[in-house]
Design a protein around this motif. Structure first.
Motif, PDB file in Angstrom:
ATOM      1  N   LYS A  88       0.830  -1.211   0.000  1.00 59.45           N
ATOM      2  CA  LYS A  88       0.000   0.000   0.000  1.00 59.45           C
ATOM      3  C   LYS A  88       0.864   1.260   0.000  1.00 59.45           C
ATOM      4  N   GLY A  89       1.885   1.249   0.823  1.00 63.30           N
ATOM      5  CA  GLY A  89       2.779   2.403   0.884  1.00 63.30           C
ATOM      6  C   GLY A  89       3.430   2.653  -0.468  1.00 63.30           C
ATOM      7  N   GLN A  90       3.870   1.589  -1.110  1.00 62.43           N
ATOM      8  CA  GLN A  90       4.528   1.742  -2.408  1.00 62.43           C
ATOM      9  C   GLN A  90       3.556   2.290  -3.466  1.00 62.43           C
ATOM     10  N   ARG A  91       2.319   1.785  -3.425  1.00 70.82           N
ATOM     11  CA  ARG A  91       1.327   2.272  -4.398  1.00 70.82           C
ATOM     12  C   ARG A  91       1.082   3.773  -4.195  1.00 70.82           C
ATOM     13  N   LEU A  92       0.945   4.180  -2.952  1.00 71.13           N
ATOM     14  CA  LEU A  92       0.679   5.599  -2.687  1.00 71.13           C
ATOM     15  C   LEU A  92       1.874   6.478  -3.058  1.00 71.13           C
ATOM     16  N   LEU A  93       3.080   5.950  -2.843  1.00 66.46           N
ATOM     17  CA  LEU A  93       4.295   6.689  -3.248  1.00 66.46           C
ATOM     18  C   LEU A  93       4.304   6.918  -4.750  1.00 66.46           C
ATOM     19  N   LYS A  94       3.992   5.840  -5.493  1.00 70.24           N
ATOM     20  CA  LYS A  94       4.021   5.934  -6.963  1.00 70.24           C
ATOM     21  C   LYS A  94       3.016   6.945  -7.479  1.00 70.24           C
ATOM     22  N   ASN A  95       1.884   7.075  -6.754  1.00 70.36           N
ATOM     23  CA  ASN A  95       0.830   7.977  -7.213  1.00 70.36           C
ATOM     24  C   ASN A  95       0.945   9.388  -6.657  1.00 70.36           C
ATOM     25  N   ALA A  96       1.961   9.633  -5.841  1.00 74.43           N
ATOM     26  CA  ALA A  96       2.030  10.925  -5.162  1.00 74.43           C
ATOM     27  C   ALA A  96       2.457  12.049  -6.104  1.00 74.43           C
ATOM     28  N   ASP A  97       1.938  13.254  -5.824  1.00 71.21           N
ATOM     29  CA  ASP A  97       2.415  14.446  -6.535  1.00 71.21           C
ATOM     30  C   ASP A  97       3.557  15.092  -5.755  1.00 71.21           C
ATOM     31  N   ILE A  98       3.481  14.991  -4.436  1.00 72.95           N
ATOM     32  CA  ILE A  98       4.468  15.622  -3.548  1.00 72.95           C
ATOM     33  C   ILE A  98       4.928  14.577  -2.531  1.00 72.95           C
ATOM     34  N   ILE A  99       6.242  14.422  -2.373  1.00 72.27           N
ATOM     35  CA  ILE A  99       6.753  13.521  -1.324  1.00 72.27           C
ATOM     36  C   ILE A  99       7.711  14.322  -0.435  1.00 72.27           C
ATOM     37  N   ILE A 100       7.451  14.265   0.858  1.00 72.91           N
ATOM     38  CA  ILE A 100       8.386  14.873   1.822  1.00 72.91           C
ATOM     39  C   ILE A 100       8.962  13.707   2.616  1.00 72.91           C
TER      40      ILE A 100
ATOM     41  N   PRO B 257      17.037   6.456  -0.257  1.00 73.55           N
ATOM     42  CA  PRO B 257      16.612   7.218  -1.442  1.00 73.55           C
ATOM     43  C   PRO B 257      16.251   6.321  -2.625  1.00 73.55           C
ATOM     44  N   ALA B 258      16.672   5.067  -2.579  1.00 70.60           N
ATOM     45  CA  ALA B 258      16.309   4.137  -3.661  1.00 70.60           C
ATOM     46  C   ALA B 258      14.789   4.020  -3.791  1.00 70.60           C
ATOM     47  N   LEU B 259      14.080   4.271  -2.698  1.00 72.31           N
ATOM     48  CA  LEU B 259      12.610   4.198  -2.743  1.00 72.31           C
ATOM     49  C   LEU B 259      12.018   5.277  -3.646  1.00 72.31           C
ATOM     50  N   LEU B 260      12.797   6.317  -3.908  1.00 75.74           N
ATOM     51  CA  LEU B 260      12.274   7.468  -4.653  1.00 75.74           C
ATOM     52  C   LEU B 260      12.691   7.453  -6.119  1.00 75.74           C
ATOM     53  N   ASN B 261      13.534   6.481  -6.482  1.00 73.78           N
ATOM     54  CA  ASN B 261      14.062   6.429  -7.857  1.00 73.78           C
ATOM     55  C   ASN B 261      12.941   6.380  -8.881  1.00 73.78           C
TER      56      ASN B 261
ATOM     57  N   ALA C 171       6.961  12.379  -8.671  1.00 76.77           N
ATOM     58  CA  ALA C 171       6.582  13.426  -7.701  1.00 76.77           C
ATOM     59  C   ALA C 171       7.650  14.498  -7.548  1.00 76.77           C
ATOM     60  N   GLU C 172       7.202  15.642  -7.029  1.00 75.19           N
ATOM     61  CA  GLU C 172       8.120  16.693  -6.578  1.00 75.19           C
ATOM     62  C   GLU C 172       8.573  16.253  -5.175  1.00 75.19           C
ATOM     63  N   ILE C 173       9.897  16.215  -4.962  1.00 75.59           N
ATOM     64  CA  ILE C 173      10.395  15.584  -3.736  1.00 75.59           C
ATOM     65  C   ILE C 173      11.117  16.583  -2.831  1.00 75.59           C
ATOM     66  N   TYR C 174      10.771  16.556  -1.562  1.00 72.90           N
ATOM     67  CA  TYR C 174      11.429  17.409  -0.567  1.00 72.90           C
ATOM     68  C   TYR C 174      12.086  16.531   0.492  1.00 72.90           C
ATOM     69  N   ASN C 175      13.301  16.875   0.874  1.00 67.73           N
ATOM     70  CA  ASN C 175      13.980  16.204   1.975  1.00 67.73           C
ATOM     71  C   ASN C 175      13.698  17.006   3.255  1.00 67.73           C
ATOM     72  N   SER C 176      13.057  16.354   4.225  1.00 63.00           N
ATOM     73  CA  SER C 176      12.670  17.106   5.431  1.00 63.00           C
ATOM     74  C   SER C 176      13.841  17.358   6.377  1.00 63.00           C
ATOM     75  N   ALA C 177      15.002  16.747   6.097  1.00 59.16           N
ATOM     76  CA  ALA C 177      16.143  16.904   7.015  1.00 59.16           C
ATOM     77  C   ALA C 177      16.510  18.375   7.201  1.00 59.16           C
ATOM     78  N   GLY C 178      16.354  19.147   6.151  1.00 53.48           N
ATOM     79  CA  GLY C 178      16.738  20.554   6.245  1.00 53.48           C
ATOM     80  C   GLY C 178      15.570  21.487   6.527  1.00 53.48           C
ATOM     81  N   LEU C 179      14.411  20.927   6.854  1.00 51.99           N
ATOM     82  CA  LEU C 179      13.218  21.761   7.055  1.00 51.99           C
ATOM     83  C   LEU C 179      12.780  21.739   8.515  1.00 51.99           C
ATOM     84  N   ASN C 180      12.188  22.832   8.986  1.00 48.83           N
ATOM     85  CA  ASN C 180      11.580  22.789  10.319  1.00 48.83           C
ATOM     86  C   ASN C 180      10.091  22.490  10.181  1.00 48.83           C
ATOM     87  N   LEU C 181       9.432  22.301  11.329  1.00 53.22           N
ATOM     88  CA  LEU C 181       8.023  21.893  11.307  1.00 53.22           C
ATOM     89  C   LEU C 181       7.153  22.881  10.525  1.00 53.22           C
TER      90      LEU C 181
END
Ligand code: SAH
Length: 254
Positions: free
Chosen positions: A20-32, A40-44, A48-58
């Protein structure tokens, strides 16, 4: 309106995300995604437009979610392992509640499960331990006093200690002070399920030295308890005991 999906990415191996998680990832427009630990291999190859949350605050994370949600985009917030364990998701969910943005959580394979698998261990062995304690040592995040490692050690249960390998000296000293015999089996699994996974086995009195020698400093689990012993346990399970009857099977007399 699409809910925001908060998804457990699993412990590292990209095949350990749910279907289920993989299906939703494939269909996503935005991934944080939580960049420090999600593979990161999961995002290959994902569109989607992809954001890394490591550099973001809440605030920044919530802004990305709310702006895109308002435009009807499908949003995935990807957390490592299972989101419910040290995932810092509660604060995000509270903010989404305030904003009236719906969300759903898709569980994941925690590194707790991946660690047990790497060690080929059953964490709930009959007559050895029927309890698994998931905990951490206080670092910059405090731990309630009643959950001090010394207090938890009195149970001599199976224990999985997250986020603490950098303090393994203190961890093992406190566990011994608290009540585990120093010879209690202990193991450290670094990057369970990743290609570079490493396993160090020992006991409470030598695991800290072995881990320091190996240079393991992060992304590792400390596993403690007799359940991690290599020895054959004294008691087998009742479930498959040939003398034991249960709803699905009649036990034999001899
Ligand atoms: N939600 C995650 C845990 C996040 S906290 C889960 O369910 O697994 C981050 C800590 O998890 C790390 O410090 C480490 O203790 C542990 N961890 C995460 N991935 C790991 C892995 N692949 N192998 C061993 N420990 C891991």
């Amino acid at each position: 309106m699409n809910p925001v999906y908060i998804i457990g990415a699993g412990p590292g191996d990209p095949e350990l995300i749910t279907v289920k998680g993989q299906r939703l990832l494939k269909n996503a427009d935005i991934i944080i995604y939580a960049g420090s630990l999600v593979n990161p291999a999961l995002l290959n190859g994902l569109p989607a437009e992809i954001y890394n949350s490591a550099g973001l605050n809440l605030d920044e994370i919530i802004t990305i979610i709310s702006q895109n949600h308002a435009q009807g985009r499908r949003i995935v917030r990807l957390h490592t392992g299972d989101p419910a364990i040290y995932g810092a998701i509660k604060e995000q969910m509270c903010r989404l509640d305030e904003l009236g943005i719906p969300y759903e959580i898709i569980p994941g394979v925690s590194s707790a499960a991946a660690t047990a698998a790497a060690l080929k261990a059953e964490m709930t062995l009959p007559e050895v331990s029927q309890t698994v304690i998931i905990t951490r040592r206080a670092g910059r995040t405090p731990v309630p006093e009643k959950e001090d490692l010394r207090a938890l050690a009195t149970h001599e249960a199976t224990m999985l200690i997250f986020l603490s390998v950098g303090m393994i000296d203190e961890v093992t000293a406190e566990l011994i002070t608290g009540g585990y015999p120093p010879t209690t089996p202990a193991a450290v699994v670094e990057k369970a399920s990743w290609p570079e996974e490493r396993i160090i086995r020992g006991s409470l009195n030598n695991i800290a030295a072995l881990v320091q020698e190996a240079g393991i400093q992060k992304t590792a689990m400390i596993a403690v308890g007799q359940a991690f012993s290599d020895l054959e346990p004294q008691a087998a399970s009742k479930l498959y005991d040939r003398h034991f009857s249960h709803a699905e099977r009649q036990g034999q007399d001899s």
